[in-house]
Design a protein around this motif. Structure first.
Motif, PDB file in Angstrom:
ATOM      1  N   THR A 108      30.154  39.215  32.996  1.00  0.00           N
ATOM      2  CA  THR A 108      30.930  39.951  32.589  1.00  0.00           C
ATOM      3  C   THR A 108      32.018  39.378  31.575  1.00  0.00           C
ATOM      4  O   THR A 108      32.139  38.172  31.634  1.00  0.00           O
ATOM      5  CB  THR A 108      32.035  40.695  33.693  1.00  0.00           C
ATOM      6  OG1 THR A 108      32.630  39.602  34.253  1.00  0.00           O
ATOM      7  CG2 THR A 108      31.233  41.415  34.537  1.00  0.00           C
TER       8      THR A 108
ATOM      9  N   THR B 254      27.940  37.913  25.521  1.00  0.00           N
ATOM     10  CA  THR B 254      28.512  38.784  25.963  1.00  0.00           C
ATOM     11  C   THR B 254      30.105  38.708  25.432  1.00  0.00           C
ATOM     12  O   THR B 254      30.526  37.768  25.555  1.00  0.00           O
ATOM     13  CB  THR B 254      28.627  38.472  27.754  1.00  0.00           C
ATOM     14  OG1 THR B 254      27.287  38.555  28.052  1.00  0.00           O
ATOM     15  CG2 THR B 254      29.472  39.509  28.400  1.00  0.00           C
TER      16      THR B 254
ATOM     17  N   HIS C 201      34.692  42.548  26.291  1.00  0.00           N
ATOM     18  CA  HIS C 201      34.439  43.979  27.072  1.00  0.00           C
ATOM     19  C   HIS C 201      33.120  44.571  27.400  1.00  0.00           C
ATOM     20  O   HIS C 201      32.806  45.516  27.978  1.00  0.00           O
ATOM     21  CB  HIS C 201      35.220  45.161  26.102  1.00  0.00           C
ATOM     22  CG  HIS C 201      36.532  44.895  25.863  1.00  0.00           C
ATOM     23  ND1 HIS C 201      37.539  45.181  26.851  1.00  0.00           N
ATOM     24  CD2 HIS C 201      37.289  44.678  24.748  1.00  0.00           C
ATOM     25  CE1 HIS C 201      38.715  45.281  26.501  1.00  0.00           C
ATOM     26  NE2 HIS C 201      38.588  44.642  24.953  1.00  0.00           N
ATOM     27  N   ASP C 202      32.230  43.448  27.261  1.00  0.00           N
ATOM     28  CA  ASP C 202      30.898  43.602  27.444  1.00  0.00           C
ATOM     29  C   ASP C 202      30.337  43.358  29.086  1.00  0.00           C
ATOM     30  O   ASP C 202      31.144  42.325  29.415  1.00  0.00           O
ATOM     31  CB  ASP C 202      30.208  42.826  26.596  1.00  0.00           C
ATOM     32  CG  ASP C 202      30.058  43.288  25.166  1.00  0.00           C
ATOM     33  OD1 ASP C 202      30.180  44.618  25.253  1.00  0.00           O
ATOM     34  OD2 ASP C 202      29.855  42.544  24.192  1.00  0.00           O
TER      35      ASP C 202
ATOM     36  N   ASN D 255      27.804  53.486  22.977  1.00  0.00           N
ATOM     37  CA  ASN D 255      28.962  53.295  22.214  1.00  0.00           C
ATOM     38  C   ASN D 255      29.250  54.917  21.832  1.00  0.00           C
ATOM     39  O   ASN D 255      28.231  55.669  21.497  1.00  0.00           O
ATOM     40  CB  ASN D 255      28.742  52.349  21.152  1.00  0.00           C
ATOM     41  CG  ASN D 255      30.198  51.612  21.150  1.00  0.00           C
ATOM     42  OD1 ASN D 255      31.263  52.102  21.584  1.00  0.00           O
ATOM     43  ND2 ASN D 255      30.029  50.381  20.836  1.00  0.00           N
TER      44      ASN D 255
ATOM     45  N   VAL E 278      23.029  44.157  27.173  1.00  0.00           N
ATOM     46  CA  VAL E 278      24.487  44.032  26.990  1.00  0.00           C
ATOM     47  C   VAL E 278      25.254  45.155  26.569  1.00  0.00           C
ATOM     48  O   VAL E 278      24.880  45.782  25.415  1.00  0.00           O
ATOM     49  CB  VAL E 278      24.854  42.730  25.941  1.00  0.00           C
ATOM     50  CG1 VAL E 278      26.299  42.518  26.003  1.00  0.00           C
ATOM     51  CG2 VAL E 278      24.118  41.250  26.276  1.00  0.00           C
ATOM     52  N   VAL E 279      26.079  45.726  27.051  1.00  0.00           N
ATOM     53  CA  VAL E 279      26.785  47.026  27.158  1.00  0.00           C
ATOM     54  C   VAL E 279      28.196  46.849  27.256  1.00  0.00           C
ATOM     55  O   VAL E 279      28.604  46.084  28.083  1.00  0.00           O
ATOM     56  CB  VAL E 279      26.146  48.092  27.973  1.00  0.00           C
ATOM     57  CG1 VAL E 279      26.719  49.453  27.973  1.00  0.00           C
ATOM     58  CG2 VAL E 279      24.601  48.057  27.777  1.00  0.00           C
ATOM     59  N   ASP E 280      28.826  47.579  26.416  1.00  0.00           N
ATOM     60  CA  ASP E 280      30.250  47.942  26.667  1.00  0.00           C
ATOM     61  C   ASP E 280      30.652  48.326  28.289  1.00  0.00           C
ATOM     62  O   ASP E 280      29.994  49.531  28.448  1.00  0.00           O
ATOM     63  CB  ASP E 280      30.979  48.616  25.524  1.00  0.00           C
ATOM     64  CG  ASP E 280      32.337  48.736  25.627  1.00  0.00           C
ATOM     65  OD1 ASP E 280      32.932  49.450  26.580  1.00  0.00           O
ATOM     66  OD2 ASP E 280      33.130  48.283  24.825  1.00  0.00           O
ATOM     67  N   GLU E 281      31.616  47.967  28.783  1.00  0.00           N
ATOM     68  CA  GLU E 281      31.643  48.354  30.069  1.00  0.00           C
ATOM     69  C   GLU E 281      32.077  49.627  30.306  1.00  0.00           C
ATOM     70  O   GLU E 281      31.672  50.586  31.278  1.00  0.00           O
ATOM     71  CB  GLU E 281      32.915  47.618  30.815  1.00  0.00           C
ATOM     72  CG  GLU E 281      34.385  47.854  30.363  1.00  0.00           C
ATOM     73  CD  GLU E 281      35.568  47.211  31.133  1.00  0.00           C
ATOM     74  OE1 GLU E 281      35.431  47.257  32.465  1.00  0.00           O
ATOM     75  OE2 GLU E 281      36.578  46.909  30.771  1.00  0.00           O
TER      76      GLU E 281
END
Length: 346
Positions: free
Chosen positions: A71, A25, A28-29, A91, A134-137
């Motif tokens: 986070t 993480t 920004h993830d 993304n 896991v993903v960019d917010e």
């Protein structure tokens, strides 16, 4: 971080249990524990190679609903325990004109798809048929509590894919809208267009789902296998949204558009389709396409669904039922979206 996943190893072999690697993480993830994963026909098209080469082994799935588990240090929009979703992209470049305009789905450098895309770290993205992601917010959506959790995942593809063209072409009271096909996308198109106040018609090959279509909010239901349907409805619709991936008689559907009407494809056939330009000229008709919506529009769609009580009709399955579910999708034997209970994969 190694997590459990359902894997495709070739275009012909059954899906199997396995594991995939998720990145740590970053600042920004958001680390999401996936609770529900929708089954989209696009998953099957991808694995079967209908749209091009496939980077096997691959975990598909781009309708994701889960709980924030961790986070990054710079994340401001989400907290541990939040109900969240992830859709078809994770993304984009963030720098091109389209990204700056809030249209990440049309990123001029190509957005990063939730699965099967080259990720920013050089790996191939792996999708939602897994226990964690896991993903960019920026690409994470907030799921309103009013939406049943098990029904939320399909909104991240089927919901936004139909909502986006309905909004873009100004659907509302006084508009006549036709939805082609009453499947996973089509039944959401009917529900959303009806909630927006339009007069909705379903155009399906047969009448076998007529009762469902009317229950979802359609005012009319016609069988396109009957040639008289095209004569009866000539010049009727302001907007036709084609949700199916099969080849169609494009000219026949264009003939059902009113003056300045538009036929929009959201289904993605694997083979080219043709039309006669004369079908467009006479009434200044248009033939268009629409991909998924932007992140902002997807959140707008979720909030709209919460406000208007709109949700997909789903059938929950266990992870071990995925191969049978795919067979049923291909035979149109689903009412109307499969959702995997990811706790059965842990």
């Amino acid at each position: 971080m190694r997590v459990s996943a359902i894997r495709a190893t070739s275009s012909t072999d059954p899906l199997i249990r396995g594991s995939i690697e998720r990145r740590e993480t970053g600042p920004h993830d958001v680390l999401i524990k996936i609770v529900w994963a929708g089954v989209c026909h696009s998953d099957i098209h991808t694995v079967h190679g209908d749209w091009g080469p496939v980077p096997f082994p691959l975990t598909v799935g781009h309708e994701i609903a889960g709980i924030v588990q961790e986070t990054g240090s710079d994340v401001t929009r989400f907290a541990v325990g939040d109900r969240v979703g992830v859709g078809t992209m994770v993304n984009s470049c963030g720098e091109c004109a389209n990204c700056k305009a809030g249209l990440e789905q049309y990123c001029l450098k190509g957005n990063t798809q939730t699965y099967g895309s080259l990720d920013r770290d050089g790996t191939i993205t792996q999708g939602g048929y897994s226990t964690h992601i896991v993903v960019d917010e920026h690409f994470v959506l907030r799921l309103p509590k009013q939406i049943p959790f098990e029904a939320a995942a399909p909104l991240l593809c089927a919901g936004i894919t139909t909502y986006s063209p309905l909004r873009h072409w100004g659907v509302g009271p006084g508009k006549k809208v036709a939805i082609v096909g009453l499947g996973g996308l089509g039944h959401m198109g009917v529900k959303l267009a009806a909630a927006m106040g339009a007069e909705v018609t379903v155009l399906s090959r047969t009448l076998k789902k007529k009762d469902d279509g009317l229950r979802f909010g359609a005012s009319h239901y016609y069988a396109t296998s009957d040639p008289e349907t095209f004569n009866q409805l000539a010049g009727t619709f302001d907007l036709i949204v084609n949700t199916v991936s099969a080849e169609l008689d494009v000219d026949g559907y264009l003939s059902m558009l009113a003056q300045d009407g538009t036929l929009v494809n959201v289904g993605a056939p694997s083979k080219p389709m043709s039309l006669h330009v004369q079908s467009l000229l006479g009434a200044r008709r248009a033939y268009a396409g629409s991909a998924t919506g932007s992140i902002a529009e997807t959140q707008e769609m979720l909030d709209f669904c919460a406000e208007h009580g709109v949700a997909p009709q789903v059938e929950v399955i266990a992870a071990d039922q995925i191969n049978e579910a795919w067979k049923r999708v291909l035979s149109s034997d689903v009412r109307y979206r499969f959702v995997i209970d990811m706790s059965t994969l842990s």
